[in-house]
Write a protein that holds these residues in place. Structure first.
Motif, PDB file in Angstrom:
ATOM      1  N   LEU A  37      27.423  64.847 -40.554  1.00 11.42           N
ATOM      2  CA  LEU A  37      27.087  64.463 -41.926  1.00 11.42           C
ATOM      3  C   LEU A  37      27.684  65.412 -42.941  1.00 11.42           C
ATOM      4  N   GLN A  38      28.005  64.863 -44.106  1.00 13.33           N
ATOM      5  CA  GLN A  38      28.316  65.625 -45.307  1.00 13.33           C
ATOM      6  C   GLN A  38      27.600  64.940 -46.447  1.00 13.33           C
ATOM      7  N   ARG A  39      26.825  65.737 -47.170  1.00 12.67           N
ATOM      8  CA  ARG A  39      26.041  65.203 -48.297  1.00 12.67           C
ATOM      9  C   ARG A  39      25.216  64.000 -47.885  1.00 12.67           C
TER      10      ARG A  39
ATOM     11  N   ILE B  53      29.369  70.933 -42.864  1.00 10.40           N
ATOM     12  CA  ILE B  53      28.856  69.724 -42.216  1.00 10.40           C
ATOM     13  C   ILE B  53      27.473  70.026 -41.671  1.00 10.40           C
ATOM     14  N   ARG B  54      26.735  68.984 -41.394  1.00  7.12           N
ATOM     15  CA  ARG B  54      25.438  69.089 -40.733  1.00  7.12           C
ATOM     16  C   ARG B  54      25.457  68.131 -39.555  1.00  7.12           C
ATOM     17  N   LEU B  55      24.578  68.375 -38.612  1.00  7.13           N
ATOM     18  CA  LEU B  55      24.454  67.522 -37.440  1.00  7.13           C
ATOM     19  C   LEU B  55      23.031  67.000 -37.357  1.00  7.13           C
ATOM     20  N   ARG B  56      22.898  65.763 -36.886  1.00  6.17           N
ATOM     21  CA  ARG B  56      21.558  65.222 -36.599  1.00  6.17           C
ATOM     22  C   ARG B  56      21.641  64.397 -35.343  1.00  6.17           C
ATOM     23  N   LEU B  57      20.530  64.382 -34.636  1.00  2.00           N
ATOM     24  CA  LEU B  57      20.454  63.575 -33.429  1.00  2.00           C
ATOM     25  C   LEU B  57      20.544  62.110 -33.805  1.00  2.00           C
TER      26      LEU B  57
ATOM     27  N   GLN C 273      34.354  71.759 -32.846  1.00  2.00           N
ATOM     28  CA  GLN C 273      34.951  70.898 -31.814  1.00  2.00           C
ATOM     29  C   GLN C 273      33.867  70.354 -30.884  1.00  2.00           C
ATOM     30  N   ALA C 274      32.918  71.192 -30.523  1.00  5.83           N
ATOM     31  CA  ALA C 274      31.819  70.748 -29.669  1.00  5.83           C
ATOM     32  C   ALA C 274      30.983  69.691 -30.393  1.00  5.83           C
ATOM     33  N   ALA C 275      30.787  69.866 -31.684  1.00  8.63           N
ATOM     34  CA  ALA C 275      30.035  68.879 -32.463  1.00  8.63           C
ATOM     35  C   ALA C 275      30.745  67.530 -32.461  1.00  8.63           C
ATOM     36  N   VAL C 276      32.066  67.542 -32.600  1.00 13.89           N
ATOM     37  CA  VAL C 276      32.840  66.297 -32.569  1.00 13.89           C
ATOM     38  C   VAL C 276      32.718  65.642 -31.192  1.00 13.89           C
ATOM     39  N   ALA C 277      32.766  66.440 -30.146  1.00 19.27           N
ATOM     40  CA  ALA C 277      32.628  65.894 -28.792  1.00 19.27           C
ATOM     41  C   ALA C 277      31.247  65.262 -28.608  1.00 19.27           C
TER      42      ALA C 277
ATOM     43  N   GLY D  31      33.957  64.020 -38.012  1.00 17.16           N
ATOM     44  CA  GLY D  31      34.027  65.468 -37.907  1.00 17.16           C
ATOM     45  C   GLY D  31      35.434  66.011 -37.787  1.00 17.16           C
ATOM     46  N   ARG D  32      36.369  65.174 -37.362  1.00 19.54           N
ATOM     47  CA  ARG D  32      37.760  65.622 -37.234  1.00 19.54           C
ATOM     48  C   ARG D  32      38.430  65.824 -38.586  1.00 19.54           C
ATOM     49  N   THR D  33      38.042  65.030 -39.563  1.00 17.69           N
ATOM     50  CA  THR D  33      38.689  65.090 -40.872  1.00 17.69           C
ATOM     51  C   THR D  33      37.820  65.736 -41.939  1.00 17.69           C
TER      52      THR D  33
END
Length: 58
Positions: free
Chosen positions: A38-40, A53-57, A24-28, A46-48
Motif C-alpha cells: 500500500l501507498q496512502r 510503503i506499508r504492508l497488510r495481510l 523484495q521479500a514484500a513483493v514476493a 511494490g515493484r514500481t
C-alpha cells in the motif's frame, strides 16, 4: 506494517542497508497473495512503488 520495522528488528543499527531485500521479500509475499503493498491506503505494485510503503495481510 512498515517494512522498515522488519529491517530494524533484524539490524537496529544498520537497518537501512537491509531495505532493498525487505522490499523484495514484500513483493514476493504480495505475488504469493499473502500481503498487499500500500501507498496512502491504496494497493500498489511494490515493484514500481517509490517512497514509503506499508504492508497488510490479505
Amino acid at each position: 506494517m512498515c517494512p522498515s520495522e522488519v529491517a530494524r528488528k533484524l539490524d537496529p543499527i544498520s537497518w537501512r542497508r537491509l531495505m532493498p531485500e525487505v522490499r523484495q521479500a514484500a513483493v514476493a509475499l504480495a505475488d504469493a497473495g499473502q500481503v498487499e503493498v500500500l501507498q496512502r491506503g491504496q494497493v500498489v505494485d511494490g515493484r514500481t512503488a517509490r517512497g514509503p510503503i506499508r504492508l497488510r495481510l490479505r
